[in-house]
Enzyme design. Structure first.
Site, PDB file in Angstrom:
ATOM      1  N   GLU A   1       0.814  -1.228   0.000  1.00 23.84           N
ATOM      2  CA  GLU A   1       0.000   0.000   0.000  1.00 23.84           C
ATOM      3  C   GLU A   1       0.842   1.271   0.000  1.00 23.84           C
ATOM      4  O   GLU A   1       0.418   2.305  -0.500  1.00 23.84           O
ATOM      5  CB  GLU A   1      -0.964  -0.007   1.182  1.00 23.84           C
ATOM      6  CG  GLU A   1      -2.116  -0.999   1.044  1.00 23.84           C
ATOM      7  CD  GLU A   1      -1.774  -2.397   1.547  1.00 23.84           C
ATOM      8  OE1 GLU A   1      -0.578  -2.661   1.826  1.00 23.84           O
ATOM      9  OE2 GLU A   1      -2.697  -3.224   1.665  1.00 23.84           O
TER      10      GLU A   1
ATOM     11  N   PHE B   1     -11.346  -7.849  13.443  1.00 22.09           N
ATOM     12  CA  PHE B   1     -10.259  -8.267  12.559  1.00 22.09           C
ATOM     13  C   PHE B   1      -9.973  -7.179  11.526  1.00 22.09           C
ATOM     14  O   PHE B   1     -10.877  -6.643  10.903  1.00 22.09           O
ATOM     15  CB  PHE B   1     -10.648  -9.577  11.855  1.00 22.09           C
ATOM     16  CG  PHE B   1      -9.598 -10.034  10.877  1.00 22.09           C
ATOM     17  CD1 PHE B   1      -8.326 -10.396  11.316  1.00 22.09           C
ATOM     18  CD2 PHE B   1      -9.861 -10.073   9.515  1.00 22.09           C
ATOM     19  CE1 PHE B   1      -7.357 -10.796  10.423  1.00 22.09           C
ATOM     20  CE2 PHE B   1      -8.893 -10.473   8.614  1.00 22.09           C
ATOM     21  CZ  PHE B   1      -7.628 -10.837   9.069  1.00 22.09           C
ATOM     22  N   GLN B   2      -8.727  -6.864  11.367  1.00 21.92           N
ATOM     23  CA  GLN B   2      -8.265  -5.807  10.455  1.00 21.92           C
ATOM     24  C   GLN B   2      -8.919  -4.464  10.745  1.00 21.92           C
ATOM     25  O   GLN B   2      -9.172  -3.673   9.840  1.00 21.92           O
ATOM     26  CB  GLN B   2      -8.443  -6.219   8.985  1.00 21.92           C
ATOM     27  CG  GLN B   2      -7.501  -7.353   8.600  1.00 21.92           C
ATOM     28  CD  GLN B   2      -7.336  -7.548   7.110  1.00 21.92           C
ATOM     29  OE1 GLN B   2      -8.234  -7.285   6.335  1.00 21.92           O
ATOM     30  NE2 GLN B   2      -6.159  -8.024   6.705  1.00 21.92           N
TER      31      GLN B   2
ATOM     32  N   LYS C   1     -17.658  -1.021   5.866  1.00 19.37           N
ATOM     33  CA  LYS C   1     -18.158  -1.942   4.843  1.00 19.37           C
ATOM     34  C   LYS C   1     -19.681  -1.897   4.712  1.00 19.37           C
ATOM     35  O   LYS C   1     -20.215  -2.007   3.610  1.00 19.37           O
ATOM     36  CB  LYS C   1     -17.697  -3.365   5.175  1.00 19.37           C
ATOM     37  CG  LYS C   1     -17.788  -4.298   3.976  1.00 19.37           C
ATOM     38  CD  LYS C   1     -17.136  -5.640   4.265  1.00 19.37           C
ATOM     39  CE  LYS C   1     -17.249  -6.561   3.054  1.00 19.37           C
ATOM     40  NZ  LYS C   1     -16.655  -7.884   3.312  1.00 19.37           N
TER      41      LYS C   1
ATOM     42  N   MET D   1      24.550   8.640   2.052  1.00 19.07           N
ATOM     43  CA  MET D   1      24.438   9.865   2.833  1.00 19.07           C
ATOM     44  C   MET D   1      24.701   9.582   4.313  1.00 19.07           C
ATOM     45  O   MET D   1      25.321  10.388   5.001  1.00 19.07           O
ATOM     46  CB  MET D   1      23.057  10.500   2.634  1.00 19.07           C
ATOM     47  CG  MET D   1      22.967  11.936   3.088  1.00 19.07           C
ATOM     48  SD  MET D   1      24.150  13.014   2.246  1.00 19.07           S
ATOM     49  CE  MET D   1      23.158  13.637   0.892  1.00 19.07           C
TER      50      MET D   1
END
Lengths: 178, 586
Positions: free
Chosen positions: B52, B114-115, B164, B482
């Site tokens: 993502e 969940f999630q 949802k 760097m």
């Protein structure tokens, strides 16, 4: 000694205390945005009160007392104004015509002379008794922050148990709205 | 237009109505209804990323190279948390991104389902604004409002968190109107009084400099044109931040190069000794200013910015102008033409002579080599061999990024995509995916380092899937360069954990992904290898083995002023340039 990679803070100005009135949409999370802004950017909150003020328009008024240099105060106002649900930010301190009050409930426990003295002082400070038992009082007091600080300080040796304060509510003097 | 539809349909309809053509995303349980709608339509092309974070960076690359809003769709919980780095990156660089996240059904919110995660809570400080949509009635308004907030004013990322059950619910869809938001109204036009004052100051300046930034790019192509007109009319020198490169043509004689920590001597000295700084869409970032109490001590400052909170944040300015760069510059040019200020030509000539003396120092010079490829040389050759082409450059973060900024010259805005504010390693590959989606026929090159590439290399798989022939040009020095440079300068050469051990064979890696790998380690072979890369119609990983010891100069060490620069040719052992006391202080 500064051992970070970043330049040390340059302070040119001394800090000031300002009272800000913020009109916001009364929507979920708006207080979290304001508080998160202060913690995330390292600003001080000395007092913060929030309540819905116009139910029909879904508006709330947040009163914030904060301390910072003039440059930081300007930043705070600009950052607040940048939040999407914020309608207006007004610095009540700028024109010097700010009326600021808070309310406190103070529980004092004691007998004999201490009890009498507490009641006398309460009278002198125009605090009201809102609850009483044979060994305690709950006083209600309104006033400027320092007046309440003073009263709480005096109650300390007279049996102060605990107290609760509302934080500052503020408005500008005169006929005009902010 | 209003009609009945489900929340999921509304999302896709709103995206279409907002002109979204490409959606970067990754499916999951909480966004399945929306994915079902994607399946049923053909207007919006979905790009399946591999992580993502890559979706948001790809959307950023898309947005920055087109000026449009980037669109992202991810699931709840880990989908949202993985997107956070990209959102923070977009916020710091003011990139318009609309990120739609799925959420568990409203009745499960707060139950540690969940999630589930508190997406609006987590993304609140790294978005311009965010919404949790609790009712289908609010969804169409919020969808359109989100695009408005993301792209107007100072652009930025926004998140719409949609449970949802709201995606399944049916409601009335309303199309986008000319919404006037009840609180959010960015100021576009600058204050004319301030603009007149600014023009007057510009007319009187003896040692002026334009200091321009990403705000010019964000304001749109017109802003770059107006900037060019104003700079050429005044004859003043101009420098740019990392974010603003391309707004003014880099090959133009009035351009001093980038300023700041790894900027040119002429740009930094011009800032330091100027009597007027005209800041256009830049924000006096700490990489630019160096030591604040020694920043441009003699200069009056004019600051044009659309965000009032950028003004007087770090540096007190004399004339603030809040407004959109293009609008303000247009007004400035008009006032300039009306008032015809008499510029002190003699003073300006003297100023340019001084600037030429700094230019003569050739601060970007480096020691060439026939044996080993110098990273600067690699970028120079890459530039020379691609400059006649339609080329877009993305970068990762580190030495290679600074060398790219110094040695790759941009003629136009929207050609340069780099993570400036947040400094996100791993930005370049997914950003290149987004750019190539927007410009399928163009040459898109990610100038990269071998350490950054390892952070998001899974997106090469995305590039292969969608036949995006991005070129990943790795300056491979086997170090987090760097970090190594700072350790050399400031930590006694103790290279703690900065060596890239156990690197993959990048040529085989490219092969494994279904791309093409090219390796080059000899200066003599470099041109041919770069040409081979350009001519390869597939994703390419170019493993350019460069001098591992090269440092990026010039450099203003942190906490130092613009006139305290370090140069590559100062001494053999750069570690001895800063004394022990200085190392503690920096």
């Amino acid at each position: 000694m500064n051992t970070t990679h970043y330049p040390s803070q340059v302070v040119f100005e001394s800090p000031e205390t300002h009272t800000l009135s913020v009109i916001v949409d009364n929507e979920p999370g708006v207080l979290a945005r304001v508080v998160g802004l202060f913690s995330g950017r390292g600003y001080n909150i000395e007092s913060l009160t929030v309540s819905e003020t116009e139910h029909e328009a879904h508006l709330s008024r947040i009163t914030i007392v904060t301390t910072g240099t003039p440059m930081v105060i300007e930043q705070i106002k600009n950052q607040l104004a940048r939040l999407v649900p914020v309608h207006r930010v007004v610095d009540l301190t700028v024109n010097g015509r700010v009326l600021a009050r808070e309310l406190a409930l103070i529980k004092v426990k004691g007998k004999g002379d201490a009890r009498v003295e507490a009641l006398r002082l309460a009278d002198a400070f125009r605090a009201r008794v809102v609850d009483a038992t044979t060994e305690s009082f709950v006083f209600e007091i309104t006033g400027k922050t320092d007046k309440i600080d003073e009263f709480v300080g005096l109650m300390g040796p007279l049996g102060l148990v605990e107290y609760s304060r509302t934080g500052v509510a503020a408005i500008a003097r005169g006929p005009e709205p902010m | 237009m209003s009609r009945q539809m489900t929340g999921a349909e509304m999302v896709i309809t709103a995206l279409q109505d907002q002109g979204v053509e490409v959606l970067f995303g990754y499916p999951g349980g909480s966004v399945l209804p929306i994915y079902d709608e994607i399946f049923k339509q053909e207007k919006i092309r979905h790009v399946l990323v591999r992580h993502e974070q890559g979706a948001v960076h790809a959307a950023e690359g898309y947005a920055r190279s087109t000026g449009k809003v980037g669109a992202v769709l991810v699931t709840s919980g880990p989908g949202a948390t993985n997107a956070v780095t990209g959102l923070a990156d977009a916020l710091m660089d003011s990139i318009p991104v609309v990120c739609i996240t799925g959420q568990v059904p409203t009745h499960l919110i707060g139950n540690d389902a969940f999630q589930e995660c508190d997406t609006v809570g987590i993304t609140r400080p790294c978005t311009k604004h965010n919404w949790l949509v609790k009712s289908i009635d609010d969804l169409p308004r919020i969808l359109h409002e989100a695009f408005h907030v993301a792209k107007s004013g100072r652009p930025g990322p926004v998140v719409i968190d949609i449970p949802k059950d709201v995606q399944f619910a049916t409601g009335t869809y309303v199309g986008p109107k000319n919404i006037s938001h009840k609180t959010y109204r960015p100021k576009i036009k600058g204050d004319m009084e301030a603009i007149r004052k600014a023009v007057e100051m510009i007319g009187k300046a003896h040692r002026p400099v334009f200091y321009t930034g990403g705000g010019v790019i964000n304001s749109g192509p017109a802003a770059s044109q107006l900037l060019r007109e104003l700079v050429k009319t005044t004859g003043f020198p101009i420098t740019s931040t990392l974010m603003g490169l391309g707004a003014f043509p880099a090959e133009h004689e009035q351009f001093l190069g980038m300023l700041g920590m790894h900027g040119t001597l002429e740009a930094n000295m011009a800032m330091h000794e100027s009597d007027l700084i005209v800041c256009v869409g830049a924000r006096f970032d700490d990489r630019i200013t160096g030591r604040l109490d020694a920043f441009a001590p003699l200069a009056k400052k004019i600051h044009i910015d659309i965000d009032p909170s950028s003004i007087n944040k770090i540096i007190k300015v004399d004339v603030p102008i809040v407004g959109d760069v293009a609008h303000v510059l247009e007004d400035m040019i008009r006032v300039w033409k009306q008032t015809q200020p008499e510029v002190d030509k003699k003073a300006l000539d003297k100023w340019w002579k001084k600037i030429d003396s700094w230019r003569a120092r050739k601060c970007l010079a480096y020691r060439g080599s026939d044996e080993i490829i110098k990273p600067q040389y690699a970028i120079q050759r890459l530039y020379e061999l691609t400059k006649k082409k339609d080329v877009y450059i993305t970068t990762e973060v580190g030495q290679h990024q600074m060398w790219a900024a110094q040695f790759f010259k941009f003629d136009e805005p929207n050609r340069w995509m780099t993570s400036g504010g947040l400094g996100t390693m791993g930005y370049g590959i997914p950003a290149a995916v987004g750019v190539q989606m927007a410009h399928p026929k163009s040459l898109v090159i990610d100038i990269a380092g071998e350490a950054s590439v390892m952070m998001t290399m899974q997106e090469i798989s995305t590039a292969v899937q969608y036949r995006l022939p991005i070129k990943i040009f790795i300056l491979n020095n086997h170090y987090m360069g760097m970090v190594r440079q700072w350790q050399e300068l400031l930590h006694g050469g103790r290279y703690s954990e900065s060596y890239s051990e156990a690197l993959p064979d990048f040529v085989k890696l490219a092969d494994a992904f279904g791309g093409v790998g090219i390796r080059c380690d000899k200066p003599a072979d470099l041109d041919a290898a770069i040409l081979e890369m350009i001519d390869t119609p597939k994703p390419v990983i170019f493993d350019c083995i460069v001098d591992p010891a090269e440092n990026c100069f010039p450099m203003i060490p942190s906490g130092k002023a613009h006139n305290e620069m370090l140069f590559g040719d100062m001494v053999e052992d750069i570690g001895s340039v800063i004394d022990e006391k200085g190392k503690m202080l920096v």
